[in-house]
Design a protein around this motif. Structure first.
Motif, mmCIF file in Angstrom:
data_model
loop_
_atom_site.group_PDB
_atom_site.id
_atom_site.type_symbol
_atom_site.label_atom_id
_atom_site.label_comp_id
_atom_site.label_asym_id
_atom_site.label_seq_id
_atom_site.Cartn_x
_atom_site.Cartn_y
_atom_site.Cartn_z
ATOM 1 N N LEU A 39 0.831 -1.212 0.000
ATOM 2 C CA LEU A 39 0.000 0.000 0.000
ATOM 3 C C LEU A 39 0.864 1.259 0.000
ATOM 4 O O LEU A 39 0.403 2.333 -0.372
ATOM 5 C CB LEU A 39 -0.913 0.005 1.227
ATOM 6 C CG LEU A 39 -1.941 -1.125 1.251
ATOM 7 C CD1 LEU A 39 -2.583 -1.238 2.639
ATOM 8 C CD2 LEU A 39 -3.008 -0.885 0.189
ATOM 9 N N HIS A 40 2.066 1.125 0.478
ATOM 10 C CA HIS A 40 3.029 2.239 0.469
ATOM 11 C C HIS A 40 4.389 1.670 0.096
ATOM 12 O O HIS A 40 4.665 0.501 0.365
ATOM 13 C CB HIS A 40 3.139 2.878 1.872
ATOM 14 C CG HIS A 40 1.888 3.513 2.339
ATOM 15 N ND1 HIS A 40 1.444 4.726 1.867
ATOM 16 C CD2 HIS A 40 0.960 3.117 3.261
ATOM 17 C CE1 HIS A 40 0.316 5.040 2.468
ATOM 18 N NE2 HIS A 40 -0.022 4.093 3.309
ATOM 19 N N PRO A 41 5.253 2.491 -0.498
ATOM 20 C CA PRO A 41 6.633 2.042 -0.709
ATOM 21 C C PRO A 41 7.240 1.665 0.638
ATOM 22 O O PRO A 41 6.902 2.268 1.664
ATOM 23 C CB PRO A 41 7.332 3.282 -1.274
ATOM 24 C CG PRO A 41 6.250 4.190 -1.747
ATOM 25 C CD PRO A 41 5.031 3.872 -0.933
ATOM 26 N N VAL A 42 8.107 0.683 0.666
ATOM 27 C CA VAL A 42 8.757 0.279 1.914
ATOM 28 C C VAL A 42 10.150 0.908 1.961
ATOM 29 O O VAL A 42 11.051 0.498 1.229
ATOM 30 C CB VAL A 42 8.820 -1.253 2.026
ATOM 31 C CG1 VAL A 42 9.648 -1.655 3.253
ATOM 32 C CG2 VAL A 42 7.407 -1.821 2.139
ATOM 33 N N GLN A 43 10.309 1.911 2.803
ATOM 34 C CA GLN A 43 11.580 2.637 2.860
ATOM 35 C C GLN A 43 12.269 2.490 4.211
ATOM 36 O O GLN A 43 13.407 2.885 4.368
ATOM 37 C CB GLN A 43 11.339 4.126 2.558
ATOM 38 C CG GLN A 43 10.749 4.340 1.156
ATOM 39 C CD GLN A 43 10.411 5.793 0.873
ATOM 40 O OE1 GLN A 43 10.346 6.610 1.788
ATOM 41 N NE2 GLN A 43 10.188 6.112 -0.399
ATOM 42 N N ALA A 44 11.564 1.923 5.169
ATOM 43 C CA ALA A 44 12.187 1.756 6.487
ATOM 44 C C ALA A 44 11.837 0.359 7.002
ATOM 45 O O ALA A 44 12.144 -0.617 6.311
ATOM 46 C CB ALA A 44 11.718 2.850 7.444
ATOM 47 N N ASN A 45 11.182 0.252 8.134
ATOM 48 C CA ASN A 45 10.918 -1.078 8.691
ATOM 49 C C ASN A 45 9.431 -1.381 8.881
ATOM 50 O O ASN A 45 9.058 -2.138 9.761
ATOM 51 C CB ASN A 45 11.669 -1.266 10.014
ATOM 52 C CG ASN A 45 11.141 -0.352 11.107
ATOM 53 O OD1 ASN A 45 10.768 0.780 10.805
ATOM 54 N ND2 ASN A 45 11.104 -0.825 12.341
ATOM 55 N N GLU A 46 8.600 -0.732 8.080
ATOM 56 C CA GLU A 46 7.165 -1.018 8.164
ATOM 57 C C GLU A 46 6.606 -1.382 6.799
ATOM 58 O O GLU A 46 6.939 -0.755 5.794
ATOM 59 C CB GLU A 46 6.413 0.201 8.700
ATOM 60 C CG GLU A 46 6.758 0.543 10.142
ATOM 61 C CD GLU A 46 5.853 1.624 10.695
ATOM 62 O OE1 GLU A 46 4.910 1.282 11.424
ATOM 63 O OE2 GLU A 46 6.086 2.795 10.385
ATOM 64 N N LEU A 47 5.735 -2.372 6.794
ATOM 65 C CA LEU A 47 5.027 -2.754 5.567
ATOM 66 C C LEU A 47 3.529 -2.636 5.789
ATOM 67 O O LEU A 47 3.013 -3.116 6.816
ATOM 68 C CB LEU A 47 5.266 -4.223 5.208
ATOM 69 C CG LEU A 47 6.608 -4.633 4.672
ATOM 70 C CD1 LEU A 47 7.469 -5.116 5.820
ATOM 71 C CD2 LEU A 47 6.415 -5.714 3.611
ATOM 72 N N PHE A 48 2.872 -2.053 4.839
ATOM 73 C CA PHE A 48 1.413 -2.020 4.842
ATOM 74 C C PHE A 48 0.987 -2.738 3.583
ATOM 75 O O PHE A 48 1.310 -2.304 2.476
ATOM 76 C CB PHE A 48 0.914 -0.569 4.862
ATOM 77 C CG PHE A 48 1.282 0.130 6.141
ATOM 78 C CD1 PHE A 48 0.392 0.167 7.189
ATOM 79 C CD2 PHE A 48 2.538 0.709 6.290
ATOM 80 C CE1 PHE A 48 0.744 0.789 8.379
ATOM 81 C CE2 PHE A 48 2.890 1.323 7.483
ATOM 82 C CZ PHE A 48 1.996 1.364 8.525
ATOM 83 N N ILE A 49 0.286 -3.838 3.792
ATOM 84 C CA ILE A 49 -0.029 -4.674 2.622
ATOM 85 C C ILE A 49 -1.507 -5.021 2.566
ATOM 86 O O ILE A 49 -2.191 -5.092 3.587
ATOM 87 C CB ILE A 49 0.778 -5.996 2.633
ATOM 88 C CG1 ILE A 49 0.452 -6.820 3.896
ATOM 89 C CG2 ILE A 49 2.269 -5.728 2.537
ATOM 90 C CD1 ILE A 49 1.085 -8.204 3.872
#
Lengths: 353, 353, 353, 353
Positions: free
Chosen positions: C294-304
């Protein structure tokens, strides 16, 4: 500690002659006339022609640039002044019997967001420089203790005493030396200046006062005191105060009616003349009972020894006032009285056995 | 008034034997072990297994249903407790030398949104029922004066004195009769209970205490005090307190490490054993200098007459502590000491000329 | 909006592999070792040797003079920072999904005494300069409206996005041009810097940031974040912040245990290494489900994107995480993971039909 | 968003016919007469004969027991009402363009000690039950999120729309079902009731309103609004409000002049007659420009499409008003006008090309 509510027998009110409080008096005719004259359409809040004249009028009166804001009540004026001088984690030196300590339900704590009133003793509700210095030295300069940031004094005091220009200046030096702001609660400032017969600047900005609550209501106004800012920080503090006035709900939408009252007070020395009348009445009463006085009478308040039966006798004769604890009474004269008008009470006091 | 910062000569630290404060002591090994045991994944904030056990553990200890919240510091615990008992326009009776008055930089004013600390005198930092009643009666029941809403007492007091169950109960009756909440600052509650050798309920809920700050840090913890709620309003107040804990930024995301420390304190009477050790050390020192004592020694603090040269002599021998104004010193013993371990200091004290 | 409590099915906890939050992770061994090493007697509060080293350590890290205070939690750090930048009658521009808006129970309003959070929209919980300027222009410069006084941005954002140095600098210019303070909530600052592979100064003081909440707890600490002050007002603001820290009840009496944790984080780039591990784990998972993001993953969180049945299937395999509204999930990786350790989950995600 | 200061060209003021605000109008003669009649000695604060009559007068008017307090301004009245309904950590649903959100410089945050205004959208500045329910459901029931505790609606709204009794009742049911207090900002309550031609109880206590700000100043008063409390909690809330009134500095020492104004408003339906006149003037203007209206005209405010050159043309003819952003204007009629008196403006509007 003022037992202004519920302490005295009330009976039929108004009494033929009451000396409960200068608050209980009607509005001075000149003020009422000024209100009527202001009854025109104008911009709201403080955007009107009357409000625009306040800075100039007070600058002229005090002989220095002054920033002036009308505020609804003395409690609000005092609290906003203190919020301009003291951060939430700071403390304010003040007398333990001052109005801000005992009669404002914690309003200073509300406006300052929890600053500490550092209550100090002192004869006749006056603070002394020595007490201020001593208490100041007892505060550790660490984050655990509340640092003093301001001093608040009352002119005239809650016991009707007056600080001389030298006395204010001595406190002003304590404030300056220790980096404290200096506020003066002048609910009865007019009575003090009339009593001292000095220039109003002598007991304020020339003596180091930063902010003055210039009282009008007790001196013949309906509502509205002036909050006056002196010195190089006046503009910044007035801007801050204007925020507190709005945020506290004191920015009346028809502010011109407050401004007009205050301006009327300054016209033709009405503020001083009203105060002189009240003071003269108090002096006349004091002269009638020199041995009963609990404090010197320097403004418009008398605190006298008076037994319960003596009080009852006076009340039976139509004079009313507040008891002041046991065996004492407080009598407050007002702008609508003078030495002549209180003669009946003076006679009655003299005639007490 | 605690001169805990900057008052004493520091020199090399830690001194061979210091008695600055029970705060300066390391963490008790059992507590450190509990922290290590809690070093697991679990839900955040207070959603973990350790936090869930607090209510039960304290209910068992006190013999009544208790609601328990961990809080980071004693200052936070005290302030949150007072915010649960007193509205912003209310007042809290407390001793003029209590920690909440002199050592928390106005934190109670912050959490209560400006409530007034009504500081009262009292020997050894103890409040008496008579003083409370007298001050209470002096407040006019009108909106101009700040109404009292709570009492806060410290057990053991800032001078190391202890309220007996009867003394707490007498204050509890004043609170109940006048509709005031009763808070106990128990930063050294363990030392008090160890000294009294009573059931912890005897000086708390059975005596009318509504909220207790149950101290752990001075008694061997790293961080984390327990805030305990007794009585029929416990649930509502604990819910309110949970809001203040979060809003004050005290809801640690890894709360299990606080909860584990507190639980460790309760295990096998660690809290009492630690306190007994500290008390025993203080008693041993007191017995060495019976004529120097400024206050009876009932917990783990000694206040003794000590000249500057005597203090210097002790420091030269490797004992350090805080001066307490001029000609006096404060010595605080801690969980890591006992009568035996402080013998060298006791001897040195006895040997003073 | 983070459904971090009660939203997901819990079952037995800890799950074989949980991705609830980086808060739920144990403490990093180096940090635990630092706590043990600090377990000595020392002066209380922040008078200890560890606390004294913070300013220097952070000045070295950031390449500029830094004033650093340890604070217990991120909520406290954020709130104290905002109280240093914004008066009670002012406003703070921030994202409508920022932690200070949705997850701190109004703590910023508590510490600022009622300042207004001016919530703004923005993709991925990022603020844009254009939005800030536009909203800023809509505020009338009169006393009726709340004036903006500060901007708060989150790095990495609540959706795991990262502001580049240029992006921060553009916001910094808006702040400077309009006289606003700039705060950065860096609860996951390490993850952002690790992701950007830039100098920490590039996204802070060089880009106009005045105060940084430097997060440690999510990155392997137990308790304690650092509040960092940059620029010419650093000393004054740090002094103010020290008052709020005390007044808020955050000045732990054994502060050395917090300071030691923070110092351990800086040693041998532990903060970056931990963050890199967490980021690598997130990247590995993202690569497994590129079309679900749902958002680019640039750190340590994923929204899927994840249906209820898919979520159930993963949980049945021993992977747990929070639902994110309907049909989505949030997965947070942590310092104790890396690309290799999350491979089982990556496989399971890929294997979803 | 009301551009009430500085937005319109001022020129000579007062303009021959101004429609800036109902605040800019003089005081209604009946009110002025009531002030004069109250110009007698009486007890201070609210201990006078006029203040004593407020409860009865409003109970009669509303047909239910009412507790009534005079308050200086609408901002103070609104803020005090909200402080009675919402704790510092709570939230208040309100419209994003309501006066409490955009025109009170955060006063509600001041009086509530930092409660959150939860601003919601809605056509014509009206809140809908559906929006309230939806936003309410999005709040997690944990301590991390601010819980809603109150709803505040404005009658008539900032765009001059009126809630029908059914519409208020629907919001009242949302409030009751979710345990929220319901406040109505009735700065223009008279205009709303006059427009609805209903019993004042129909849109207040019968529909679930707990506290009403009953506006007088815009409707012909000088200073002083009434704060009205309905229902079983009226006494407790009024007692709390009396504390806030004092603590906020709003307990005027000569309160009788406020009380007298409010009582005058109620006499012989002055409040309704004044409002009807203002409404009639607005209706007459609306009928002149049916195609320019941005909102239906239901009370005494018109929002119309008006180009800069059209505005200039009207001003050249002696009509003044505030611009409302670009291409629009706000016209507010007042108690001193009626359909006949605004005919010249109506003609001028019709004559616009």
């Amino acid at each position: 500690m003022c037992w202004h509510l519920g302490a005295g027998p009330r009976g039929l009110y108004p009494a033929p002659m009451h000396l409960f409080s200068d608050n209980a008096t009607p509005v001075c005719p000149n003020v009422m006339a000024a209100i009527a004259a202001a009854d025109q359409a104008d911009h709201g809040y403080d955007g009107d022609a009357w409000s625009a004249r306040l800075d100039g009028a007070f600058s002229d009166l005090f002989g220095t640039p002054v920033r002036a804001l009308w505020v609804t009540t003395g409690t609000a004026a005092n609290s906003i002044a203190l919020a301009c001088l003291c951060p939430p984690y700071g403390g304010i030196f003040c007398h333990e019997e001052s109005h801000i300590v005992v009669d404002e339900c914690g309003a200073p704590g509300f406006y300052t967001h929890g600053a500490t009133l550092m209550a100090l003793p002192g004869e006749g509700a006056k603070l002394s420089p020595a007490t201020l210095v001593e208490r100041s030295k007892a505060i550790r300069p660490d984050v655990h203790q509340v640092p003093a940031r301001a001093i608040s004094i009352t002119q005239a005091t809650e016991y009707g005493l007056v600080y001389t220009p030298d006395e204010v200046a001595a406190i002003g030096r304590v404030a300056r030396d220790r980096g404290l702001g200096l506020h003066m609660d002048g609910a009865r400032f007019a009575n003090a200046v009339a009593s001292l017969d000095c220039h109003p600047g002598d007991v304020t900005w020339r003596a180091g006062v930063d902010i003055l609550t210039f009282g009008c209501v007790k001196n013949g106004g309906m509502a509205g005191e002036a909050l006056l800012f002196f010195g190089p920080q006046a503009d910044a503090r007035a801007a801050e105060a204007a925020r507190w006035r709005k945020r506290g709900g004191h920015l009346l939408s028809k502010g011109r009616y407050l401004a007009a009252q205050i301006l009327a007070m300054l016209e033709d020395d009405l503020w001083l003349n009203n105060a002189r009348a009240a003071n003269a009445a108090a002096t006349a009463l004091a002269q009638a009972v020199p041995t009963r006085l609990l404090h010197p009478v320097q403004a418009n308040e008398l605190f006298i020894r008076l037994s319960a039966s003596e009080a009852a006798s006076l009340r039976a004769q139509g004079f009313d006032f507040y008891d002041w604890g046991e065996g004492a009474a407080r009598l407050v004269t007002n702008w609508a009285q003078d030495a002549a008008s209180v003669r009946p009470l003076a006679e009655a006091l003299k005639a007490l056995p």
